[in-house]
Design an enzyme around this catalytic site. Structure first.
Site, mmCIF file in Angstrom:
data_model
loop_
_atom_site.group_PDB
_atom_site.id
_atom_site.type_symbol
_atom_site.label_atom_id
_atom_site.label_comp_id
_atom_site.label_asym_id
_atom_site.label_seq_id
_atom_site.Cartn_x
_atom_site.Cartn_y
_atom_site.Cartn_z
ATOM 1 N N HIS A 137 0.847 -1.202 0.000
ATOM 2 C CA HIS A 137 0.000 0.000 0.000
ATOM 3 C C HIS A 137 0.877 1.245 0.000
ATOM 4 C CE1 HIS A 137 -4.267 -0.492 -0.052
ATOM 5 N NE2 HIS A 137 -4.478 0.621 0.611
ATOM 6 N N ASP A 150 -3.055 7.379 -0.491
ATOM 7 C CA ASP A 150 -4.429 7.084 -0.906
ATOM 8 C C ASP A 150 -4.409 6.667 -2.374
ATOM 9 O OD1 ASP A 150 -7.110 6.721 -0.629
ATOM 10 O OD2 ASP A 150 -7.649 8.839 -0.789
ATOM 11 N N GLY A 151 -5.474 6.034 -2.818
ATOM 12 C CA GLY A 151 -5.617 5.646 -4.222
ATOM 13 C C GLY A 151 -4.999 4.310 -4.573
ATOM 14 N N PHE A 162 -5.441 2.292 -8.082
ATOM 15 C CA PHE A 162 -4.193 2.239 -8.837
ATOM 16 C C PHE A 162 -3.769 0.802 -9.118
ATOM 17 C CE2 PHE A 162 0.521 3.546 -9.002
ATOM 18 C CZ PHE A 162 0.433 3.808 -10.356
ATOM 19 N N SER A 163 -4.014 -0.099 -8.165
ATOM 20 C CA SER A 163 -3.634 -1.503 -8.383
ATOM 21 C C SER A 163 -4.388 -2.089 -9.567
ATOM 22 C CB SER A 163 -3.914 -2.334 -7.123
ATOM 23 O OG SER A 163 -5.308 -2.549 -6.947
ATOM 24 N N ARG A 164 -5.645 -1.677 -9.749
ATOM 25 C CA ARG A 164 -6.433 -2.209 -10.854
ATOM 26 C C ARG A 164 -5.980 -1.622 -12.191
ATOM 27 N NH1 ARG A 164 -9.608 -2.322 -6.290
ATOM 28 N NH2 ARG A 164 -10.433 -0.207 -6.406
ATOM 29 N N TYR A 190 -13.226 -10.744 -2.740
ATOM 30 C CA TYR A 190 -12.000 -9.984 -3.051
ATOM 31 C C TYR A 190 -11.246 -9.628 -1.771
ATOM 32 C CZ TYR A 190 -9.449 -5.669 -4.436
ATOM 33 O OH TYR A 190 -8.515 -4.682 -4.633
ATOM 34 N N TYR A 191 -11.953 -9.044 -0.816
ATOM 35 C CA TYR A 191 -11.305 -8.660 0.442
ATOM 36 C C TYR A 191 -10.851 -9.887 1.232
ATOM 37 C CZ TYR A 191 -12.657 -3.750 -0.028
ATOM 38 O OH TYR A 191 -12.780 -2.452 -0.450
#
Length: 349
Positions: free
Chosen positions: A197, A201-202, A206-208, A239-240
């Site tokens: 991480h 933030d984001g 951003f990972s996607r 997903y989580y």
């Protein structure tokens, strides 16, 4: 170091990879799709991706809201944080689709893409494009955007730079050495990125975006036409859970990659099947094109443009034969001629 020695390639994983790769090969039939319908597929998928990815992180904008916003994107003025996030996501997605071949995944490029992702987010101006300076953790949100709990703790700011250097170095080495299948490399990169991480933030959004970039660079040319983000949004609890199960062991001597690998590959399979279903339902296939025409269209899709000289070098076909093929593709609406004389090139409509 990232320990991928504990990855167990099960029969399920092999079957999922084989299914996805079979579609990757079959996608060459894209050359037989009506250009206007192909554009429509990509536009719908882009709207779904932007809407879903931002909603996963708490946005309340519907796909219809996103569509309206994209229609007026040139205004560059956005009233809410949700709109600011959508605008940034849309511009970075367009950059990825347009220039994925030219983006080397270095730490500097990662920081630049993160800066662009948050370009319109006023609240994020102080940290965009830089690694985090204070601790953050991954939270889950309900459908109303309320935080419902902490999913897992992330890397400390002190460790972030070192861990990102390690991750990017690992990615580069794996791509060169090809010890793992590209889909496994992308899956591991994504889950470790989210475990670190690295930005304030984001990170989720951003990972996607990085996943899409890596898939395109690995030859999965169909991804702009079907939304992986939408699949993830509809499986948010799984997903989580998969993230939490794998990320808790990443820094141990025996990381358990299986929960995340299973989720990731099943999501890619669903993305692929959705697109296959759309193509089948809409009956978009035109009369089969010759193999040489498909190779011309493949090159145009992969590089953004194509010329007769490039296809001569690629296939060894005669110039006269190729002139005829290019002329027919232009007449049928599959290509658009640009320039003239010796500088003639062709693009997709």
């Amino acid at each position: 170091m990232i320990n991928t020695g504990t990855i167990l390639v099960t029969q399920e994983i092999l079957a999922l990879i084989a299914d996805i790769d079979e579609f990757k090969g079959a996608w060459r039939a894209l050359g037989t799709l009506a250009p206007e319908r192909l554009s429509a597929l990509r536009r719908v998928a882009t709207i779904e991706s932007i809407g879903s990815s931002t909603r996963i992180e708490g946005s309340k904008l519907s796909d219809r809201d996103v569509e309206r916003l994209l229609a007026n994107l040139e205004i560059k003025s956005f009233a809410t944080r949700d709109e600011q996030e959508v605008a940034g996501y849309a511009e970075v997605m367009e950059l990825i689709f347009r220039a994925w071949e030219d983006i080397t995944l270095t730490e500097n490029h990662i920081k630049q893409l993160h800066r662009d992702l948050l370009a319109y987010s006023e609240k994020d101006a102080w940290h965009r494009g830089n690694y985090k300076t204070s601790s953050n953790s991954v939270a889950a949100f309900d459908e109303e955007g309320k935080q419902i709990g902490i999913v897992f703790e992330t890397a400390t700011p002190f460790d972030t730079s070192r861990l990102m250097t390690e991750l990017v170095g690992w990615l580069t080495a794996e791509r060169e050495q090809r010890r793992l299948h590209p889909l496994l490399v992308i899956a591991v990169f994504t889950v470790v990125f989210l475990e670190i991480h690295p930005f304030q933030d984001g990170n989720g959004r951003f990972s996607r975006i990085l996943t899409t970039l890596l898939l395109l660079q690995a030859g999965y040319a169909y991804v702009p036409y079907s939304s992986l983000e939408s699949v993830i949004e509809q499986s948010k609890e799984a997903y989580y859970l998969a993230l939490r199960q794998t990320q808790g062991s990443i820094r141990s001597n025996a990381p358990d990659w299986q929960p995340w690998l299973g989720f990731f590959l099943r999501a890619l399979q669903r993305q692929m099947k959705r697109l296959a279903g759309k193509v089948e339902r809409e009956k978009l296939v035109l009369p089969k094109l010759p193999e040489l025409s498909l190779r011309i269209l493949d090159h145009a899709r992969e590089h953004g443009r194509v010329s007769i000289g490039e296809i001569i070098a690629l296939t060894g076909a005669s110039r006269n034969t190729l002139k005829q093929q290019f002329r027919q593709l232009v007449e049928k609406g599959h290509l658009v001629r640009q320039g003239g004389g010796r500088t003639t090139w062709y693009t997709l409509p």
